[in-house]
Scaffold this motif. Structure first.
Motif, short mmCIF file in Angstrom:
data_model
loop_
_atom_site.label_atom_id
_atom_site.label_comp_id
_atom_site.label_asym_id
_atom_site.label_seq_id
_atom_site.Cartn_x
_atom_site.Cartn_y
_atom_site.Cartn_z
N ARG A 257 0.56 -1.42 0.05
CA ARG A 257 0.01 0.09 -0.02
C ARG A 257 0.76 1.20 0.02
O ARG A 257 0.52 2.13 -0.74
N PHE A 258 1.84 1.41 0.73
CA PHE A 258 2.82 2.50 0.86
C PHE A 258 3.62 2.53 -0.41
O PHE A 258 3.76 3.69 -0.81
N LEU A 259 4.05 1.52 -0.98
CA LEU A 259 4.74 1.62 -2.10
C LEU A 259 3.93 2.21 -3.01
O LEU A 259 4.20 2.99 -3.81
N ALA A 260 2.63 1.95 -3.19
CA ALA A 260 1.74 2.59 -4.28
C ALA A 260 1.59 3.62 -4.03
O ALA A 260 1.56 4.79 -4.87
N LEU A 261 1.33 4.38 -2.81
CA LEU A 261 1.25 5.73 -2.53
C LEU A 261 2.39 6.39 -3.04
O LEU A 261 2.27 7.79 -3.29
N SER A 262 3.41 5.91 -2.48
CA SER A 262 4.62 6.76 -2.97
C SER A 262 4.72 6.92 -4.40
O SER A 262 5.28 8.04 -4.84
N ARG A 263 4.54 5.71 -5.10
CA ARG A 263 4.34 6.27 -6.77
C ARG A 263 3.38 7.46 -6.99
O ARG A 263 3.87 8.01 -8.05
N LEU A 264 2.44 7.42 -6.31
CA LEU A 264 1.56 8.34 -6.82
C LEU A 264 1.96 9.92 -6.10
O LEU A 264 1.95 10.76 -6.75
N TYR A 265 2.73 9.91 -5.07
CA TYR A 265 3.06 11.14 -4.46
C TYR A 265 4.39 11.51 -5.18
O TYR A 265 4.42 12.81 -5.25
N LEU A 266 5.16 10.76 -5.13
CA LEU A 266 6.60 11.24 -5.88
C LEU A 266 6.43 11.19 -7.29
O LEU A 266 7.02 10.58 -8.16
N ASP A 267 5.63 12.05 -7.83
CA ASP A 267 5.28 12.35 -9.33
C ASP A 267 6.54 12.86 -9.99
O ASP A 267 6.42 12.73 -11.39
N ASN A 268 7.66 13.14 -9.50
CA ASN A 268 8.73 13.71 -10.20
C ASN A 268 10.10 12.66 -10.05
O ASN A 268 11.17 13.10 -10.68
N PHE A 269 9.70 11.43 -9.60
CA PHE A 269 10.67 10.48 -9.51
C PHE A 269 10.45 9.41 -10.87
O PHE A 269 9.28 8.93 -10.65
N PRO A 270 11.27 9.29 -11.57
CA PRO A 270 10.65 8.45 -12.70
C PRO A 270 10.96 6.96 -12.42
O PRO A 270 10.33 6.11 -12.88
#
Length: 342
Positions: A257-270
């Motif tokens: 769940r937190f991995l997924a949230l990180s992908r959504l939040y860190l929109d400038n990390f490729p």
């Protein structure tokens, strides 16, 4: 997609289950990386010393100065480990130690020159912001000068170790003698200003709140907006065994769940990396459908997580098989995510 705020991210966390968050994150991952490719690197973690004056409560690996179990690798031991790495197809080493009070900057420079003299083809992904900050204070030199000297000696890039949670209230509890959150970020900003690429990490599950986790992500995203120097984000879960922190181990469910949230939040990390080292290879496979597009390293050697009782290993053929069975195409990469095959 509209940029997430901490409040919006907290709403997503509260309102979405593991599967719906995973769908959102995978959709975002495929927007950034439409090809079904999962990258990885062949490298080895080499801990040049386990002597550290920080005494972090979450670390089962370190030994304090003067401890009979403390060590510093000899030149012969170091080069033997690199030779074995090269023989196994490796082309990078992750070089990290501790805050050793008796090793001057000149010692680190000599180590790097020795490595590059013997193995000029091997990339050195080395040290971490706490190590750099410690050297800066010990030497009475600026962070930029320390980084410049290490680069001239052979340092290619820097990992994001020592971040834990970038909130001082948490750091004061789990790593009170390590650099502050602002100091960690300042080292990274200085590295980026020199043209050095780095990764960013997060170790969660030490009793922090969700708001504090989001503050960590916010601080990383803000620095990436400013410098663009981070190549990837790597979150992993605290492993409590053999440490001084009594905490329940974070479940694989919460990790995903937190991995997924990180992908959504860190929109400038490729790039987002799956942490099979702490979660195991099969949860690592799932992570590739929860926002991750990178499977990390083959980890020819790893000591720090192993000291906490976790011993997952993946030879390259097995790593590639796991990626393929998850439905993706594995490809080798360099630290800056340049594909080096196919």
């Amino acid at each position: 997609m509209e940029r997430l705020t901490p409040a919006r991210a907290l709403y997503l966390w509260d309102m979405h289950d593991v599967f719906s968050l995973g769908r959102l994150a995978h959709q975002r991952r495929m927007e950034l990386h439409p090809d079904p490719v999962v990258t990885y690197i062949v490298d080895r973690n080499i801990n040049y010393t386990n002597i550290c004056s920080c005494g972090c409560r979450f670390c089962a690996f370190y030994r304090p100065p003067g401890d009979p179990e403390g060590y510093v690798l000899s030149t012969e031991q170091l080069l033997a480990k690199i030779q074995e790495t090269v023989d196994l197809g490796g082309y990078q080493i992750l070089l990290q130690g501790g805050m050793h009070p008796d090793l001057p900057l000149s010692w680190y420079e000599a180590m790097l020159r020795t490595i590059k003299g013997a193995y000029p083809q091997v990339a050195v992904h080395g040290f971490s912001p706490p190590e750099i900050w410690f050297l800066s204070q010990q030497e009475g030199r600026s962070v930029t000068e320390v980084l410049e000297r290490l680069r001239q000696a052979g340092l290619d890039s820097m990992p994001g170790g020592g971040a834990e949670i970038l909130v001082d209230a948490v750091r004061a509890r789990v790593s009170p003698r390590k650099c502050t959150a602002a100091q960690w970020l300042a080292v990274m900003e200085a590295a980026h200003a020199l043209g050095m690429r780095t990764t960013a990490t997060m170790m969660f599950g030490v009793g922090e709140t969700m708001a504090q986790r989001l503050e960590h992500l916010e601080r990383l995203r803000a620095l990436q907006d400013k410098t663009g120097g981070f190549t990837a984000f790597i979150p992993w879960t605290f492993q409590p065994k053999n440490t001084q922190i009594a905490a329940a181990e974070v479940s694989s469910h919460e990790y995903l769940r937190f991995l997924a949230l990180s992908r959504l939040y860190l929109d400038n990390f490729p790039n987002i990396q799956a942490s099979w080292v702490t979660q195991g290879p099969h949860v690592g496979q799932l992570a590739l459908w929860w926002g991750a597009n990178d499977f990390g390293s083959t980890m020819i050697e790893e000591n720090v997580v192993a000291a906490a009782g976790v011993h997952f290993r993946l030879p390259e053929p097995e790593l590639r098989m796991l990626v393929e069975r998850a439905g993706f195409i594995p490809k080798r990469r360099t630290m800056d995510y340049t594909i080096i095959e196919g």
